[in-house]
Design an enzyme around this catalytic site. Structure first.
Site, PDB file in Angstrom:
ATOM      1  N   LYS A 123       0.641  -0.955   0.140  1.00 37.22           N
ATOM      2  CA  LYS A 123      -0.368  -0.339   0.143  1.00 37.22           C
ATOM      3  C   LYS A 123       0.688   0.810  -0.265  1.00 37.22           C
ATOM      4  O   LYS A 123       0.745   2.449  -0.581  1.00 37.22           O
ATOM      5  CB  LYS A 123      -1.111   0.280   1.307  1.00 37.22           C
ATOM      6  CG  LYS A 123      -2.484  -0.520   0.385  1.00 37.22           C
ATOM      7  CD  LYS A 123      -3.440  -0.354   2.232  1.00 37.22           C
ATOM      8  CE  LYS A 123      -5.034  -1.039   1.131  1.00 37.22           C
ATOM      9  NZ  LYS A 123      -4.739  -2.791   1.358  1.00 37.22           N
TER      10      LYS A 123
ATOM     11  N   LYS B 167      -7.143 -13.770  -9.034  1.00 38.10           N
ATOM     12  CA  LYS B 167      -8.152 -14.632  -8.031  1.00 38.10           C
ATOM     13  C   LYS B 167      -9.560 -13.816  -8.070  1.00 38.10           C
ATOM     14  O   LYS B 167      -9.970 -12.839  -8.147  1.00 38.10           O
ATOM     15  CB  LYS B 167      -7.634 -14.563  -6.532  1.00 38.10           C
ATOM     16  CG  LYS B 167      -8.130 -15.234  -5.488  1.00 38.10           C
ATOM     17  CD  LYS B 167      -7.728 -15.265  -4.483  1.00 38.10           C
ATOM     18  CE  LYS B 167      -7.979 -15.291  -2.872  1.00 38.10           C
ATOM     19  NZ  LYS B 167      -7.231 -14.766  -1.970  1.00 38.10           N
TER      20      LYS B 167
ATOM     21  N   LYS C  18     -13.833 -10.412  -3.872  1.00 36.42           N
ATOM     22  CA  LYS C  18     -14.560  -9.557  -3.448  1.00 36.42           C
ATOM     23  C   LYS C  18     -14.526  -8.401  -3.585  1.00 36.42           C
ATOM     24  O   LYS C  18     -16.031  -7.554  -3.674  1.00 36.42           O
ATOM     25  CB  LYS C  18     -14.820  -9.714  -1.665  1.00 36.42           C
ATOM     26  CG  LYS C  18     -13.676 -10.037  -1.007  1.00 36.42           C
ATOM     27  CD  LYS C  18     -14.361  -9.819   0.639  1.00 36.42           C
ATOM     28  CE  LYS C  18     -13.775 -10.285   1.830  1.00 36.42           C
ATOM     29  NZ  LYS C  18     -14.509  -9.929   2.967  1.00 36.42           N
TER      30      LYS C  18
END
Ligand code: LTN
Length: 329
Positions: free
Chosen positions: A111, A193, A196
């Site tokens: 990040k 992958k 969500k």
């Protein structure tokens, strides 16, 4: 029985990938291990989240876990915020860890490297809270994906440090890596992958998607131009993904599915996988609705909180004594 502990952050909707990659295994583990599963709502606010969304996600997660077959008689299900000891031991673990080791955590590092702004101090220290989550319950195994393995390593280090500095208090946990072949990929980019947080909704099947919409997503899944039905994840990742999905939902082996489809086209396979997914979601969502309407969630969480508090409070009392917080005997 050995203890297994897992947690899920209520920050997004659950996908078919979560079901196949994790929840399905938990249902099997509950007969083999003493399971603890909690909703990591304290972890959910490391990034700002709308309260309405947090509440809804929390309810949906519990209902879906129950619908998927987790049995509150075998597995303790609870909310992190219902057990104060998490926040308490979280602070102790924060004080046990060094800036340097937290700076090396890949999630945080990526990040900062990407130049993201608005990174909270909570996001930086969250591995300490996660360590507390695990250590409170003397968990022997923590089922994790590769992205969380580093956090379990840190947990071991912090536990060892505490045991050494004070005296033997914590069990050192081990990561329980899911076996291969159970990772589900995006239907639109089968090298990534299924997640969500994916932007393209066509790539991800939500467990609460209308079954007909999910079937459509399977029908429009990206495949390849080889034109032969075989299991070759390297060269035909999209097809391999569809075979994995069907095999996991029906328990038919991939070899057997491949054999049935010899000489047939991708369209026919997609139709069958689409139907399997349709039936699976229809059944799961019927149970989910029943659970939501029954008021069972409150009952399950109250019972889970009681059991979790009993164990976690015993541990935090020990810790407070050893540190010197407690001044009475
Ligand atoms: N960090 C995990 C969620 C999590 C967890 C835990 C997992 C919080 N506490 C304890 C296992 C054990 C995540 O982001 N998925």
């Amino acid at each position: 029985m050995d203890r297994v502990l897992s947690a899920v952050k209520p920050t997004g909707r659950l996908t078919l990938g979560n079901y196949i990659g994790a929840i399905r295994q938990f249902v099997q583990y509950q007969d083999q291990y003493e399971m603890f599963i909690f909703i990591a709502n304290e972890h959910a606010i490391t990034i700002p989240i709308d309260p309405k969304e947090l509440r809804q996600n929390t309810k949906d997660l519990i209902a879906l876990y129950l619908a998927a077959g987790l049995d509150p008689e075998k597995c303790t299900l609870f909310l992190q915020t219902d057990v104060d000891a998490h926040a308490k031991l979280g602070w102790v673990m924060t004080c046990m860890s060094y800036m340097g080791e937290l700076q090396r955590m890949t999630q945080y590092k990526s990040k900062t490297i990407n130049g993201e702004t608005g990174i909270t101090a909570g996001l930086f220290t969250y591995p300490c809270l996660m360590a507390a989550d695990i250590l409170l319950y003397d968990a022997k195994y923590v089922p994790v994906g590769i992205d969380q393995k580093q956090h379990v390593e840190l947990t071991r280090n912090l536990a060892e440090r505490f045991n050494h500095r004070y005296s033997d208090t914590f069990v050192l946990p081990e990561p329980l890596m899911a076996s291969t072949g159970q990772k589900i990929y995006s239907l639109q980019d089968p090298t990534k992958k299924m997640s969500k947080s994916e932007e393209n909704p066509k790539g991800t099947i939500d467990l609460l998607d209308p079954p007909a919409a999910a079937r459509k997503k399977i029908m429009s899944a990206v495949t390849d131009s080889v034109g032969i039905i075989q299991y070759d994840p390297e060269n035909q990742p999209g097809l391999a993904n569809l075979l994995t999905i069907e095999s996991c939902l029906t328990n038919e082996s991939i070899d057997s599915i491949v054999e049935r489809f010899q000489g047939k086209g991708y369209g026919e396979l997609k139709k069958e996988v689409g139907q399997v997914v349709f039936d699976f979601l229809t059944n799961l969502q019927a149970k989910y609705k029943e659970i939501i309407q029954s008021g069972k969630i409150d009952e399950v969480l109250a019972q889970g909180a009681e059991k979790a508090n009993y164990i976690a409070n015993k541990k935090i009392r020990k810790v407070y004594k050893k540190i010197g917080f407690t001044i009475t005997k």
